[in-house]
Design a protein around this motif. Structure first.
Motif, PDB file in Angstrom:
ATOM      1  N   LYS B  84      -7.822 -23.831  -4.453  1.00 42.64           N
ATOM      2  CA  LYS B  84      -8.308 -22.558  -4.885  1.00 42.64           C
ATOM      3  C   LYS B  84      -9.030 -21.987  -3.453  1.00 42.64           C
ATOM      4  N   ALA B  85      -8.537 -22.258  -2.462  1.00 43.10           N
ATOM      5  CA  ALA B  85      -9.346 -22.044  -1.260  1.00 43.10           C
ATOM      6  C   ALA B  85      -8.970 -20.345  -0.804  1.00 43.10           C
ATOM      7  N   ILE B  86      -7.756 -19.845  -1.170  1.00 43.98           N
ATOM      8  CA  ILE B  86      -7.468 -18.705  -0.724  1.00 43.98           C
ATOM      9  C   ILE B  86      -7.744 -17.573  -1.588  1.00 43.98           C
ATOM     10  N   LYS B  87      -8.287 -16.278  -1.352  1.00 41.59           N
ATOM     11  CA  LYS B  87      -8.365 -15.361  -2.093  1.00 41.59           C
ATOM     12  C   LYS B  87      -7.878 -14.060  -1.528  1.00 41.59           C
ATOM     13  N   ILE B  88      -6.792 -13.283  -2.105  1.00 42.71           N
ATOM     14  CA  ILE B  88      -6.328 -12.288  -1.502  1.00 42.71           C
ATOM     15  C   ILE B  88      -6.780 -11.047  -2.465  1.00 42.71           C
ATOM     16  N   ILE B  89      -7.013  -9.963  -1.598  1.00 41.86           N
ATOM     17  CA  ILE B  89      -7.199  -8.787  -2.420  1.00 41.86           C
ATOM     18  C   ILE B  89      -6.074  -7.850  -2.096  1.00 41.86           C
ATOM     19  N   PRO B  90      -5.049  -7.292  -2.906  1.00 42.85           N
ATOM     20  CA  PRO B  90      -3.859  -6.369  -2.379  1.00 42.85           C
ATOM     21  C   PRO B  90      -4.471  -5.081  -2.088  1.00 42.85           C
ATOM     22  N   PRO B  91      -3.563  -4.129  -1.531  1.00 40.17           N
ATOM     23  CA  PRO B  91      -4.065  -2.877  -1.351  1.00 40.17           C
ATOM     24  C   PRO B  91      -4.130  -1.929  -2.325  1.00 40.17           C
ATOM     25  N   GLY B  92      -3.550  -2.229  -3.390  1.00 43.45           N
ATOM     26  CA  GLY B  92      -3.382  -1.245  -4.536  1.00 43.45           C
ATOM     27  C   GLY B  92      -2.532  -0.304  -4.086  1.00 43.45           C
ATOM     28  N   PRO B  93      -2.231   0.672  -5.347  1.00 37.10           N
ATOM     29  CA  PRO B  93      -1.247   1.730  -5.288  1.00 37.10           C
ATOM     30  C   PRO B  93      -1.420   2.698  -3.857  1.00 37.10           C
ATOM     31  N   ALA B  94      -2.969   2.956  -3.631  1.00 36.27           N
ATOM     32  CA  ALA B  94      -3.333   4.053  -2.746  1.00 36.27           C
ATOM     33  C   ALA B  94      -3.672   3.448  -1.582  1.00 36.27           C
ATOM     34  N   GLY B  95      -3.457   1.958  -1.338  1.00 32.53           N
ATOM     35  CA  GLY B  95      -3.951   1.470  -0.271  1.00 32.53           C
ATOM     36  C   GLY B  95      -3.238   1.704   1.241  1.00 32.53           C
ATOM     37  N   GLN B  96      -3.953   1.075   2.166  1.00 29.75           N
ATOM     38  CA  GLN B  96      -3.296   1.229   3.605  1.00 29.75           C
ATOM     39  C   GLN B  96      -1.766   0.713   3.772  1.00 29.75           C
ATOM     40  N   PRO B  97      -0.944   1.418   4.263  1.00 34.16           N
ATOM     41  CA  PRO B  97       0.396   0.923   4.295  1.00 34.16           C
ATOM     42  C   PRO B  97       0.489  -0.250   5.333  1.00 34.16           C
ATOM     43  N   ALA B  98       1.603  -1.104   5.147  1.00 30.27           N
ATOM     44  CA  ALA B  98       1.886  -2.008   5.939  1.00 30.27           C
ATOM     45  C   ALA B  98       2.018  -1.936   7.631  1.00 30.27           C
ATOM     46  N   ASP B  99       1.486  -2.675   8.175  1.00 34.14           N
ATOM     47  CA  ASP B  99       1.855  -2.632   9.818  1.00 34.14           C
ATOM     48  C   ASP B  99       3.471  -2.509  10.008  1.00 34.14           C
ATOM     49  N   ARG B 100       4.215  -3.380   9.255  1.00 34.23           N
ATOM     50  CA  ARG B 100       5.687  -3.494   9.705  1.00 34.23           C
ATOM     51  C   ARG B 100       6.315  -2.388   9.191  1.00 34.23           C
ATOM     52  N   ALA B 101       7.480  -1.924   9.618  1.00 35.67           N
ATOM     53  CA  ALA B 101       8.328  -0.781   8.931  1.00 35.67           C
ATOM     54  C   ALA B 101       8.731  -1.094   7.857  1.00 35.67           C
ATOM     55  N   ASN B 102       9.420  -2.447   7.630  1.00 32.34           N
ATOM     56  CA  ASN B 102      10.219  -2.958   6.540  1.00 32.34           C
ATOM     57  C   ASN B 102       9.315  -3.774   5.491  1.00 32.34           C
ATOM     58  N   ALA B 103       8.178  -3.550   5.670  1.00 37.06           N
ATOM     59  CA  ALA B 103       7.392  -4.281   4.308  1.00 37.06           C
ATOM     60  C   ALA B 103       6.789  -3.341   3.467  1.00 37.06           C
ATOM     61  N   GLU B 104       6.471  -3.451   2.416  1.00 38.17           N
ATOM     62  CA  GLU B 104       6.238  -2.555   1.433  1.00 38.17           C
ATOM     63  C   GLU B 104       4.400  -2.450   1.478  1.00 38.17           C
TER      64      GLU B 104
END
Lengths: 374, 185
Positions: B84-104
Motif C-alpha cells: 500500500k505504497a501508492i496513493k492516488i487522488i482522482p480529479p473528481g467530476p469537476a477536476g482538471q482535464p487530462a493532458d492527453r486528447a484521448n484520455a478522460e
C-alpha cells in the motif's frame, strides 16, 4: 636542564629509584603500550582487510584533516584516525550491566583480565641504557618466573567474566579459556627451560647479553637458531595464551557469540579487548627477549649496552621494531588457519607439546653435558 | 555415510604443509590487494554500481512522446500494491482535464511512499496505460519520512518520457484517419 639535575641530585638513592621507576611505568604504559595496542587494532583491521581483498578502515577523519593538503587524505586512507574514533566510541557507549549477572565479579573481571598483561611487561628489558638508567622497569633476578606467575593470572579475568556473566556462552568461554590456558602454560614453561640451561641465569637482561654477537660471522647468536624446537613450542603456546586464532576458543565468535565477554559492553568490553592486545604485546616482547636477541643487532656495535643517548634510543627502536614484526606475524596467522576443535587443541597441548618440550630439555641437557665433559 | 579419512603422512601431521600453504595464499592476497590495488571493495558514495539494463528499481511515472501524463487515474496500481505504497487522488467530476486528447482524466495527486515500496513491479504489470515503470534507481535517500513520499511532479520528473512504448499512438492515428470520409481501407 640544570634544575632537573639539581632536583634529581638532591634526592636520596631510594627516592631516585622510585622517581625513575614511576617515570618508566608511566612512559612505557601510557606512552608506548597503549598507543601500540590501539594501533595494533588498526593494523589488524588493515592487514585482515588486505588479506581478504578489502580496503579496511579508510573514512574516519577529524575536523582538522581538511587543513592538511596532501598528507591529510593520505592519513585518512591509512585509517590513522580510526583508533581515536574507536576509543571515543567505547568511552561514550552505554555501560550496560545485565540484571542477571553477579555484579561484584562482573565489575572486577575486566580489570583482572587487563592488569596481568600489563604487569608482565615490567620485567621486559626494552632497551639497554639511557644515561645511567637501565631500560627495564624491574630488573628482577627471577624475571621469567615472575612473567609466568603473572601471565597465568590473566586466566582468572576470563574465568571470572564467564562465571559472573551468568550466561551459557560466557560460561562455556570461561571454561574453555581455563582449560586452554592451563594446558598451554605447562608447555610454554617447559619450552623455555632449555634457554635458561644455556644462559645459566633467569634474569632477562642476562638472556639478552648471552645473545649478543654472531656465530660463523653471520648467524646472530639468537636463541631461535640454537633452540628452534623451543621457539616453535613457545610461539604456539603464546598464540594459545593470548587467545589468538587458531586457538581463540574462549571467544569463538561463530560458536559462542562472544565467549566470556558476551555480556559486556562499553569500557568493560574495551578492557578485555585491550587486555587481549596487551597480552599480545607482552608475548611478542617476551619472544623478542628470549629468542630474537632483545634490543641487540649483531652488527655496528649495537649488541652491547649503549654509551650515548642516540644509541640508547636506537636500541629501544630495534626492540620495538622486532616486537612489531612479531605482532604482524600474530595478525597474519589469524587468517591462515581455521580454529582448532576443542579436543584437537587439548591433544596438541598435552600429547604433542609437553612431551616434545620434555625431550628438548633432555636433549639440551645431554648436549651441554657432552660439551662440558670434554 | 562413512567419510573415509585420508591417512596423513608424518610431514603432513606436523601441520607444516598446511602452514606453508596458508602463508603462501594469505601473502598472495595481501600483496595483490596492497600493491596491486586489486581490492574488490566498491567504495560506495564515490563509486556507484551501474545497474544492468532491465533492473527493477524504484517505480516512476512516465510521460508519453509528446510530454503528456500517461496515467489516467484508474487506481489499479493503488489496488494491487502489496505494501500500500501508492496513493492516488482522482480529479473528481469537476477536476482538471487530462493532458492527453484521448484520455478522460489524469490523477490530481499521485504519491508513492518509497519507504513502503518493495519494488515488486506489480504496478508496472497491472498498468493498462503503461504509465508507470520500475526504473534503475536503487538508492533513494532523504532526511525525513515526508521527503520519502514522492508526489506526482517528482515522479514524473524522475520518470522522464518513455517514448519507446507508444501504446495509443497507432490507435490515435487510426482514429484520426476515420474522421475523414470516405474511410480509407
Amino acid at each position: 636542564m640544570d634544575w632537573i639535575n639539581n632536583f634529581v641530585g638532591g634526592l636520596t638513592a631510594g627516592q631516585q629509584f622510585a622517581l625513575f621507576s614511576l617515570l618508566k611505568v608511566v612512559i612505557v604504559i601510557f606512552g608506548a603500550v597503549l598507543p601500540i595496542v590501539a594501533y595494533a587494532v588498526l593494523v589488524e583491521r588493515k592487514v585482515s582487510a588486505f588479506i581478504q581483498d578489502r580496503v579496511g578502515p579508510n573514512r574516519s577523519a577529524p575536523f582538522f584533516v581538511k587543513y592538511l593538503p596532501v598528507v591529510g587524505p593520505f592519513l585518512v586512507r591509512l585509517g590513522i584516525f580510526q583508533p581515536l574514533a574507536d576509543g571515543l566510541k567505547f568511552i561514550l557507549k552505554e555501560d550496560f550491566t545485565p540484571s542477571h549477572v553477579r555484579k561484584v565479579y562482573f565489575w572486577i573481571a575486566p580489570a583482572i583480565a587487563m592488569v596481568p598483561a600489563m604487569l608482565a611487561l615490567a620485567v621486559i628489558p626494552f632497551g639497554s641504557t639511557l644515561g645511567n638508567q637501565k631500560m627495564v622497569i624491574a630488573d628482577l633476578n627471577v624475571g621469567i618466573l615472575y612473567t609466568f606467575g603473572i601471565v597465568s593470572l590473566g586466566v582468572y579475568g576470563l574465568v571470572l567474566a564467564g562465571y559472573a556473566s551468568n550466561s551459557k556462552f560466557s560460561f562455556l568461554g570461561g571454561i574453555r579459556s581455563s582449560a586452554q590456558m592451563i594446558s598451554y602454560e605447562i608447555a610454554m614453561g617447559m619450552s623455555v627451560i632449555p634457554l635458561f640451561m644455556l644462559v645459566g641465569d633467569l634474569n632477562l637482561s642476562k638472556v639478552i647479553e648471552y645473545q649478543a654477537g654472531t656465530t660463523l660471522g653471520f648467524i646472530p647468536n639468537w636463541l631461535v637458531f640454537k633452540q628452534p624446537i623451543a621457539f616453535v613450542i613457545f610461539l604456539v603456546a603464546a598464540f594459545a595464551e593470548t587467545n589468538r586464532l587458531p586457538f581463540d576458543l574462549p571467544e569463538a565468535e561463530t560458536e559462542l557469540v562472544g565467549g566470556y565477554h558476551t555480556e559486556y559492553s562499553s569500557m568493560k568490553f574495551a578492557l578485555f579487548f585491550l587486555g587481549e592486545y596487551t597480552a599480545m604485546v607482552a608475548a611478542s616482547a617476551m619472544m623478542v627477549v628470549l629468542f630474537f636477541g632483545g634490543w641487540t643487532l649483531p652488527f655496528a656495535g649495537l649488541d652491547h649496552p649503549a654509551a650515548t643517548f642516540i644509541m640508547g634510543f636506537a636500541h629501544i627502536g630495534i626492540f620495538v621494531a622486532k616486537m612489531l614484526a612479531l605482532m604482524v606475524v600474530f595478525i597474519w596467522v589469524r587468517w591462515m588457519l581455521p580454529r582448532f576443535r576443542y579436543d584437537q587443541l587439548m591433544d596438541l597441548g598435552w600429547r604433542r607439546f609437553v612431551p616434545l618440550a620434555l625431550a628438548n630439555i633432555v636433549l639440551t641437557a645431554v648436549v651441554l653435558w657432552a660439551q662440558n665433559a670434554k | 555415510m562413512i567419510v573415509k579419512r585420508a591417512k596423513l603422512s608424518f610431514w603432513e601431521r606436523l601441520y607444516v604443509p598446511a602452514l606453508l600453504g596458508g602463508l603462501q595464499v594469505t601473502w598472495k592476497h595481501f600483496r595483490r590487494t596492497l600493491f596491486g590495488g586489486k581490492a574488490v571493495t566498491m567504495e560506495y558514495p564515490e563509486q556507484k554500481w551501474v545497474v544492468p539494463e532491465g533492473y527493477r528499481g524504484a517505480p516512476y511515472l512516465v510521460r508519453d512522446q509528446t510530454g503528456d501524463t500517461k496515467c489516467v487515474s484508474c487506481q489499479l496500481c493503488e489496488f494491487v500494491c502489496p505494501p500500500k505504497a501508492i496513493k492516488i487522488i482522482p480529479p473528481g467530476p469537476a477536476g482538471q482535464p487530462a493532458d492527453r486528447a484521448n484520455a478522460e482524466k489524469m490523477p490530481r495527486e499521485f504519491e508513492i511512499n518509497m519507504l513502503r515500496c518493495i519494488f515488486c513491479g506489480f504496478c508496472q504489470e497491472v498498468c493498462p496505460e503503461e504509465a508507470i515503470f520500475l526504473q534503475r534507481d536503487y538508492s533513494l535517500t532523504g532526511l525525513s519520512r515526508g521527503e520519502m513520499i514522492y508526489d506526482k511532479e517528482k515522479l514524473l520528473a524522475l520518470g522522464g518520457t518513455h517514448a519507446g512504448v507508444q501504446k495509443w499512438k497507432d490507435k490515435l492515428d487510426e482514429a484520426k484517419e476515420q474522421e475523414t470520409f470516405p474511410v480509407k481501407g
